[in-house]
Enzyme design. Structure first.
Site, PDB file in Angstrom:
ATOM      1  N   SER A   1      18.863 -17.083   8.433  1.00  0.00           N
ATOM      2  CA  SER A   1      18.555 -17.352   9.840  1.00  0.00           C
ATOM      3  C   SER A   1      19.372 -18.546  10.324  1.00  0.00           C
ATOM      4  O   SER A   1      19.963 -19.283   9.527  1.00  0.00           O
ATOM      5  CB  SER A   1      17.064 -17.654  10.019  1.00  0.00           C
ATOM      6  OG  SER A   1      16.724 -18.855   9.346  1.00  0.00           O
TER       7      SER A   1
ATOM      8  N   ASN B   1      -0.227 -34.830  22.677  1.00  0.00           N
ATOM      9  CA  ASN B   1      -0.624 -34.936  24.082  1.00  0.00           C
ATOM     10  C   ASN B   1       0.375 -35.819  24.813  1.00  0.00           C
ATOM     11  O   ASN B   1       1.215 -36.475  24.177  1.00  0.00           O
ATOM     12  CB  ASN B   1      -2.050 -35.482  24.203  1.00  0.00           C
ATOM     13  CG  ASN B   1      -2.213 -36.815  23.498  1.00  0.00           C
ATOM     14  OD1 ASN B   1      -1.568 -37.798  23.868  1.00  0.00           O
ATOM     15  ND2 ASN B   1      -3.063 -36.863  22.475  1.00  0.00           N
TER      16      ASN B   1
ATOM     17  N   SER C   1       4.426 -29.908   8.884  1.00  0.00           N
ATOM     18  CA  SER C   1       3.077 -29.684   8.357  1.00  0.00           C
ATOM     19  C   SER C   1       1.976 -30.176   9.291  1.00  0.00           C
ATOM     20  O   SER C   1       1.071 -29.420   9.624  1.00  0.00           O
ATOM     21  CB  SER C   1       2.922 -30.309   6.962  1.00  0.00           C
ATOM     22  OG  SER C   1       3.255 -31.676   6.987  1.00  0.00           O
TER      23      SER C   1
ATOM     24  N   LEU D   1       0.834  -1.195   0.000  1.00  0.00           N
ATOM     25  CA  LEU D   1       0.000   0.000   0.000  1.00  0.00           C
ATOM     26  C   LEU D   1       0.866   1.241   0.000  1.00  0.00           C
ATOM     27  O   LEU D   1       1.892   1.297   0.655  1.00  0.00           O
ATOM     28  CB  LEU D   1      -0.890   0.021   1.249  1.00  0.00           C
ATOM     29  CG  LEU D   1      -1.950  -1.090   1.339  1.00  0.00           C
ATOM     30  CD1 LEU D   1      -2.707  -0.915   2.635  1.00  0.00           C
ATOM     31  CD2 LEU D   1      -2.884  -1.036   0.173  1.00  0.00           C
TER      32      LEU D   1
ATOM     33  N   LYS E   1       6.221 -28.961   2.845  1.00  0.00           N
ATOM     34  CA  LYS E   1       5.717 -27.624   2.516  1.00  0.00           C
ATOM     35  C   LYS E   1       4.521 -27.706   1.567  1.00  0.00           C
ATOM     36  O   LYS E   1       3.578 -26.907   1.667  1.00  0.00           O
ATOM     37  CB  LYS E   1       6.828 -26.769   1.908  1.00  0.00           C
ATOM     38  CG  LYS E   1       7.938 -26.412   2.884  1.00  0.00           C
ATOM     39  CD  LYS E   1       7.408 -25.652   4.096  1.00  0.00           C
ATOM     40  CE  LYS E   1       8.510 -25.188   5.014  1.00  0.00           C
ATOM     41  NZ  LYS E   1       8.008 -24.499   6.223  1.00  0.00           N
TER      42      LYS E   1
END
Length: 391
Positions: free
Chosen positions: A312, A168, A237, A52, A280
């Site tokens: 990174s 869990n 994923s 923008l 991915k």
């Protein structure tokens, strides 16, 4: 000028709280970037949406002159005067970012942009990295990276230990339970973290998945074992499916969920192996299905950002990240190195009401590299008059 207080407040499941307070002055109408405050950082972003055009407006000030204006993250000034332009206002919103363990990855950048827009930040950190991350924060090693556009420091309200490979406690094998890297931490499975967040805060508005791991990522697919392939799928994923499944009951209607993907999902990237390209691709496919189900049942938007290469710590594990960055610089329509802040700003936009009709989408933030059909740095194109950036 109005005085604002910001600092770092963290808590883990251990009864330890760390805090750092600083009093800063923020502009009443817009955030100005003070080069003395953030010298040496890469904080070139504000709460602008990069796509923008900024709206400019003149302000009178007896105390300072601003060299440029940036889009305000908070919707109203202290004088309640109307502000021109579209703002990303996440004030009063709460975000949980899964996968923050240092200050130079996309997860950190997303957290920072959300914080700059006014959101309250909670993070989930991989259990073995938790102690180092907390210690670095407590000792101020990340303070320079925590600086927001208004000069204050990003606050992390609470840090939760998290291992999103396990849904869990029943899924956790005994060798992991007794592993010394997990000693001293508890309630770190996806289900338990969601329950802890609900108990501590009641609800959230934004869920971010910034997790990926492929133990055999350096292996070609033809040499990848079944175990390595499934491990990549599980960590990179299905972990997103699990996160959304367990957190969706506490995400407020109208909320947003965002993950991070990579162009290897749809293009061949030699060296990005071990099943990671498949993971991915699965993540992007799941994004579309989850967008339908979460949208219909819970009015929650689900999108993913396909980010370009970033230097990174996690990416360095692949071993050729510098080569990918150089390739992008040579071949992308925008010949510049991608900043983590640009990805963070895109996430802030997707989490905001400005993106209220966007869901099920893959948003490319890669300087346009995804649009290229060939590598224009190839010698075969040496005689073509290919435009280049002027430096």
């Amino acid at each position: 000028m109005a005085a604002a207080t910001s600092g770092l407040q963290m808590a883990t499941t251990n009864p330890c709280f760390y805090s750092s307070r600083r009093i800063v002055k923020a502009g009443a109408a817009v955030f100005g970037i003070n080069s003395k405050v953030i010298s040496g950082t890469k904080l070139t972003y504000s709460c602008y949406i990069s796509s923008l055009q900024p709206f400019y407006r003149s302000f009178r000030s007896s105390s300072a002159k601003f060299d440029k204006f940036v889009m305000k993250a908070i919707s109203q000034s202290s004088e309640n005067k109307p502000v021109s332009g579209l703002s990303i206002d996440l004030k009063g919103k709460r975000a949980f970012i899964a996968g923050v363990a240092d200050d130079n990855g996309y997860g950190w950048a997303v957290a920072k942009s959300l914080a700059a827009a006014g959101a309250e930040i909670l993070v989930g950190t991989w259990v073995p990295a938790l102690n180092i991350f907390e210690t670095s924060l407590r000792r101020g090693k990340f303070d320079e990276s925590r600086v927001l556009p208004d000069g204050s420091l990003m606050e992390i309200i609470k840090i939760y230990p998290l291992d999103a490979v396990f849904d869990n406690p029943d899924n956790v094998p005994e060798d992991v339970k007794t592993n010394k890297r997990y000693a001293g931490s508890s309630k770190w499975t996806v289900q338990e973290v969601a329950e802890s967040v609900k108990q501590d805060f009641g609800s959230i508005d934004i869920l971010v998945h910034s997790l990926a791991n492929g133990p055999e990522v350096t292996k070609p697919l033809l040499e990848t074992s079944r175990m390595g392939y499934l491990a990549a799928i599980s960590a990179s994923s299905y972990s997103y499916v699990s996160l959304l499944q367990h957190f969706i009951p506490i995400i407020n209607p109208g909320g947003a969920s965002i993950s991070l993907t990579y162009i290897a999902s749809e293009r061949i990237i030699p060296g990005y192996g071990g099943g990671m390209s498949s993971a991915k691709a699965a993540l992007e496919s799941d994004t579309r299905v989850l967008a339908f189900e979460a949208g219909r049942k819970h009015k929650i938007r689900v999108n993913t950002i396909s980010a370009g290469p970033l230097r990174s710590r996690a990416a360095k594990a692949i071993g050729f990240i510098d080569t990918m960055i150089e390739y992008s610089l040579a071949n992308a329509p925008l010949q510049k190195e991608l900043s983590a802040d640009e990805v963070g700003n895109a996430a802030a936009f997707l989490a905001s009401p400005l993106a209220s009709a966007i869901t099920g989408a893959v948003i490319y933030v890669d300087n346009g590299l995804n649009a290229m059909g060939v590598g224009v740095d190839s010698p075969i194109f040496k005689d073509l008059n290919i435009p280049k950036a002027k430096h």
